[in-house]
Design a protein around this motif. Structure first.
Motif, mmCIF file in Angstrom:
data_model
loop_
_atom_site.group_PDB
_atom_site.id
_atom_site.type_symbol
_atom_site.label_atom_id
_atom_site.label_comp_id
_atom_site.label_asym_id
_atom_site.label_seq_id
_atom_site.Cartn_x
_atom_site.Cartn_y
_atom_site.Cartn_z
ATOM 1 N N ALA A 76 0.810 -1.289 0.131
ATOM 2 C CA ALA A 76 -0.083 0.023 -0.078
ATOM 3 C C ALA A 76 0.960 1.206 0.115
ATOM 4 N N ILE A 77 0.542 2.152 -0.628
ATOM 5 C CA ILE A 77 1.300 3.491 -0.533
ATOM 6 C C ILE A 77 -0.026 4.767 0.256
ATOM 7 N N GLU A 78 0.702 5.637 0.942
ATOM 8 C CA GLU A 78 -0.148 6.218 1.571
ATOM 9 C C GLU A 78 -0.210 7.706 1.186
ATOM 10 N N LYS A 79 1.011 7.821 0.430
ATOM 11 C CA LYS A 79 1.254 9.418 -0.022
ATOM 12 C C LYS A 79 1.248 9.293 -1.605
ATOM 13 N N PRO A 80 1.116 10.504 -2.225
ATOM 14 C CA PRO A 80 1.060 10.814 -3.622
ATOM 15 C C PRO A 80 2.437 10.176 -4.362
ATOM 16 N N VAL A 81 2.505 9.582 -5.424
ATOM 17 C CA VAL A 81 3.753 9.269 -6.064
ATOM 18 C C VAL A 81 4.063 10.127 -6.944
ATOM 19 N N ALA A 82 5.468 10.050 -7.319
ATOM 20 C CA ALA A 82 6.004 10.990 -8.435
ATOM 21 C C ALA A 82 6.446 10.201 -9.594
ATOM 22 N N VAL A 83 7.696 10.642 -10.098
ATOM 23 C CA VAL A 83 7.954 9.937 -11.220
ATOM 24 C C VAL A 83 8.889 8.801 -10.964
ATOM 25 N N GLY A 84 8.650 7.461 -11.669
ATOM 26 C CA GLY A 84 9.764 6.423 -11.653
ATOM 27 C C GLY A 84 9.195 5.316 -10.726
ATOM 28 N N SER A 88 14.589 -4.366 -7.935
ATOM 29 C CA SER A 88 15.949 -4.864 -7.823
ATOM 30 C C SER A 88 16.147 -6.205 -8.855
ATOM 31 N N PRO A 89 17.131 -6.663 -9.114
ATOM 32 C CA PRO A 89 17.242 -8.071 -10.118
ATOM 33 C C PRO A 89 16.606 -9.378 -9.174
ATOM 34 N N ASP A 90 16.803 -9.509 -7.759
ATOM 35 C CA ASP A 90 16.316 -10.359 -7.280
ATOM 36 C C ASP A 90 14.804 -10.241 -6.678
ATOM 37 N N GLY A 91 14.206 -9.122 -6.978
ATOM 38 C CA GLY A 91 12.889 -8.939 -6.667
ATOM 39 C C GLY A 91 12.262 -8.524 -5.324
ATOM 40 N N LEU A 92 13.575 -8.281 -4.501
ATOM 41 C CA LEU A 92 13.287 -8.254 -3.080
ATOM 42 C C LEU A 92 13.326 -6.554 -2.642
ATOM 43 N N THR A 93 13.523 -5.780 -3.619
ATOM 44 C CA THR A 93 13.693 -4.311 -3.294
ATOM 45 C C THR A 93 12.857 -3.688 -4.511
ATOM 46 N N ILE A 94 11.971 -2.661 -4.033
ATOM 47 C CA ILE A 94 11.235 -1.639 -5.081
ATOM 48 C C ILE A 94 11.417 -0.330 -4.320
ATOM 49 N N LEU A 95 11.854 0.519 -5.604
ATOM 50 C CA LEU A 95 12.385 1.762 -5.363
ATOM 51 C C LEU A 95 11.261 2.696 -6.096
ATOM 52 N N TYR A 96 10.604 3.702 -5.326
ATOM 53 C CA TYR A 96 9.787 4.341 -6.243
ATOM 54 C C TYR A 96 9.896 6.103 -5.472
ATOM 55 N N THR A 97 9.152 7.090 -6.108
ATOM 56 C CA THR A 97 9.262 8.203 -5.300
ATOM 57 C C THR A 97 7.996 8.521 -4.896
ATOM 58 N N GLN A 98 7.945 9.528 -3.844
ATOM 59 C CA GLN A 98 6.750 9.962 -3.359
ATOM 60 C C GLN A 98 6.692 11.295 -2.864
ATOM 61 N N VAL A 99 5.723 11.996 -2.740
ATOM 62 C CA VAL A 99 5.716 13.452 -2.515
ATOM 63 C C VAL A 99 5.291 13.464 -1.004
ATOM 64 N N ASP A 100 6.198 13.976 -0.178
ATOM 65 C CA ASP A 100 5.952 14.015 1.321
ATOM 66 C C ASP A 100 5.255 15.291 1.404
ATOM 67 N N ARG A 101 5.747 16.270 0.818
ATOM 68 C CA ARG A 101 5.251 17.857 1.092
ATOM 69 C C ARG A 101 5.453 18.583 -0.375
ATOM 70 N N GLU A 102 4.525 19.133 -0.659
ATOM 71 C CA GLU A 102 4.524 20.251 -1.659
ATOM 72 C C GLU A 102 4.303 21.619 -1.130
ATOM 73 N N ASP A 103 5.063 22.464 -1.356
ATOM 74 C CA ASP A 103 4.940 23.892 -1.012
ATOM 75 C C ASP A 103 5.750 25.019 -2.055
ATOM 76 N N ASN A 104 5.322 26.232 -1.844
ATOM 77 C CA ASN A 104 6.078 27.078 -2.685
ATOM 78 C C ASN A 104 6.336 28.429 -1.845
ATOM 79 N N ASP A 105 7.318 28.901 -2.041
ATOM 80 C CA ASP A 105 7.534 30.423 -1.324
ATOM 81 C C ASP A 105 7.432 31.523 -2.431
#
Length: 113
Positions: A76-84, A88-105
């Motif tokens: 399950a993913i609790e936060k919005p995902v970003a690109v990618g 891993s070749p052995d299938g034991l590790t998954i890497l993805y990006t998520q957006v923890d916080r978005e803000d602008n100054d």
């Protein structure tokens, strides 16, 4: 395997088979819903992917098996995902990006010289 869709937003996954003579075969849709054009990873036994979730606030990582053509949730993913998405070749590790916080100054500069 390749995706069709917008750069940011829902996409679908397609495949084209090739021949030993280099001619492309027919185009076939594999998955209807990806979070975006880059949220899939093809491995020997299937495809890991992040399906599109309305609003992008929650979702899951799924695995689509080549053997039976069925998908099942991996995590399950609790936060919005970003690109990618990568696995891993052995299938034991998954890497993805998520957006923890978005803000602008926004800054106003007055009397600049």
């Amino acid at each position: 395997y390749y995706s069709k869709g917008r750069a940011l937003g829902p996409a679908s996954l397609w495949r084209v088979s090739g021949s030993k003579y280099g001619a492309a075969g027919d185009e076939t849709q594999v998955l209807e819903s990806l979070a975006d054009w880059s949220t899939f990873c093809v491995v020997a036994h299937g495809i890991y992917y992040i399906p599109y979730a309305e609003g992008g606030t929650e979702g899951s990582i799924k695995f689509h098996a080549f053997t039976n053509g069925k998908s099942r949730e991996i995590a399950a993913i609790e936060k919005p995902v970003a690109v990618g998405l990568s696995v891993s070749p052995d299938g034991l590790t998954i890497l993805y990006t998520q957006v923890d916080r978005e803000d602008n100054d926004l800054m106003l500069v007055e009397t600049m010289r």
